[in-house]
Enzyme design. Sequence first.
Site, short mmCIF file in Angstrom:
data_model
loop_
_atom_site.label_atom_id
_atom_site.label_comp_id
_atom_site.label_asym_id
_atom_site.label_seq_id
_atom_site.Cartn_x
_atom_site.Cartn_y
_atom_site.Cartn_z
N SER A 41 -18.25 0.73 -8.62
CA SER A 41 -16.86 1.07 -8.35
C SER A 41 -15.95 0.02 -8.97
CB SER A 41 -16.62 1.13 -6.84
OG SER A 41 -16.55 -0.19 -6.35
N LYS A 42 -14.68 0.35 -8.98
CA LYS A 42 -13.67 -0.55 -9.55
C LYS A 42 -13.75 -1.94 -8.95
CE LYS A 42 -9.71 1.45 -11.63
NZ LYS A 42 -9.29 2.81 -11.54
N ARG A 43 -14.11 -1.99 -7.69
CA ARG A 43 -14.19 -3.27 -7.01
C ARG A 43 -15.16 -4.23 -7.67
NH1 ARG A 43 -16.97 -3.52 -3.05
NH2 ARG A 43 -17.46 -1.31 -3.03
#
Length: 483
Positions: free
Chosen positions: A244-246
Site C-alpha cells: 500500500s501507499k503507506r
Amino acid sequence: MNNNNKIRVRFAPSPTGHLHIGSVRTALFNYLFAKHNDGKFLLRIEDTDTERSSENMIKNIIESLKWLNLSYDDVIVYQSDNIKKHKQSAEKLLKDGKAYRCFCTKKDLEKERKSEDKFHKYSGKCRNLTDEQINKNISEGKKFVIRFKTPEGVTKFKDMVYKDISVNNSEFDDFIIMRSDGSPTYNFAVVVDDFDMKITHVIRGEDHLSNTPKQILLYLAMNKKVPKFAHVPLITDSQKKRLSKRTGAVSVDEYKKMGFTPEGLINGLVHLGWGTSNNKTIYTMENLIEKFELNRVSKKRAIFDIEKIKWINGKHISAMSDEELFSLVVENWKNNSLITEENIVSEKKRLIKIISLLKSRMRLIPDFVVYGEYFFKSPTKYEQNAIQKHWTDTEIKNLLEKMAIEFKNIRKFNLDNSEETVRRIASENDIKAGVLIHSLRLAITGFSVSPSIFDILILIGKSETIKRIKLAIKFIEKMNIRL
Ligand code: GLU
C-alpha cells in the site's frame, strides 16, 4: 489452433486510481500467457462506478500500459458501453425464473439483520412474490434490485493456480446482480462481458477468488461456457502486509519517476509469483513470452522487494545500448543542470562515452546524475571513509602535487600517457600504483569507486584534472591544519 479456440484473456482494471503495480503484475501475466499461446490480450475498462472512475485515470492506465510495452489487441472495451447487454441478460434471467426483483428497502434489510452480523445473508423474502404483487409494486413506483436465485448445491472448479476449489452455495445469499439505479454489480457485469468478449481464461488477483463461484453460478444459469480461472497471489511488503501507499510507491508513475526502465520493472514484477525451475532472474520480454507458463505461478504470497527490483533494473540498464540510454540519461542530466540542450547536440560523442562507462554500475536512470555528476563539475564533497583511507598518509599531498606537475607537462594528454605517468610516479616513490590511483580517484570524483580513472581523466580533460587535484590538495592542507 484454429480461431475458435484461440486463447483470449483480458486485463480489466477499474479506473479509480493510478495504475497500481499489483495490477501491472496481473496485466503482465495475462499478456505473457496470451503471447506465449499465440492468443489475444484484451483491455476492458471497468468504468461502471461513475462516481469513482475518471477520464484521467483511464488515460493513466492506457499510458502506463503503453510505457510498459504491454500492448493490447483490438479496441478497448468500456464496460459502461455494455449496460444494455447487462440489462438484457438480467431480463433473460428474470424471464427464466433464475433471478427475481427484490423490493426490500434499506429499512427492511436492516430489520432482517438483527445484530451487527457481518456475514448476514439476505433471507430471500422477495423470491416468491406473485406476478400480481410484483406488478403492483412496480405500478406504485417501488424501487427494486434484481437478485440472483442462488441454487442449492456445491460449486466446484479447478483453478489453474489454487487447484481444486469447492464451495457450498449455502455460503452465498441471493446476491444482487442489478442495482436499483439499473447498474450491474461487479460479479454480473464481469460475467456478461467476459462471455461477450469470448474470454477463455480469466487471470486475476487472488482477492477475486471468492467471487469466482458466484460467477460460475451465473455462467451456468445463463447456459454459457465457463472460462478457465487462474488467480495470482497477493503481493505483500516484507511485513506480509498488502502493498500500500503507506509502505512505498505503488503506482507505475512513481516507478517511472524513480527511474526504472519498463523492461527492468517488468522483469522485477514477473518474479512476484512466477519463476522457472533454474532460478534464472534476468529476462527480456521475448524470453518471458517464450518461458511463461501458468503452471509455474505459485500460490504463495509474493513479497515485494524493492532492492531486488532495483538490482534487476540495473542489469537491464547495463544491457541497453548507449544509444538507447542516451535520450533517457541526457534528459536527467539536463534537468539537473549538468548539461544544456546545446551540449546534447555538440557533445554527443563525449556524452555517449560517459554513459558507456557508467552504465554497468547504475540501477536507476537518476543514478547517472548521482554517480556521473563529476563528469561535469568538480566534486563538492569527498566520501568520508575514503578520506580516512586514502588521504591521511603524510606523503599523499606531495604525490598529488607531483601528479599535477607531471600531467601539466604532457603535451597530448591521453589514456596511455596519463596511466604511464601515474605508474611511473608510483614506482619512483616506491609505492603501489593502486595507492596513487585511489587518492587520485577521490580527488577527481569524490568517490572511492568509479569506472577506470584514466578513462575519466581523458573525458574531463587535462586542465580540469589538474584543477581538481589542486582542489584536493587544498582540502588536504585544511584538513591537516584541523588535525
Ligand atoms: N475491475 C476488477 C478489478 O480491478 C476486475 C476483476 C477481474 O479481473 O475480474 O479488480
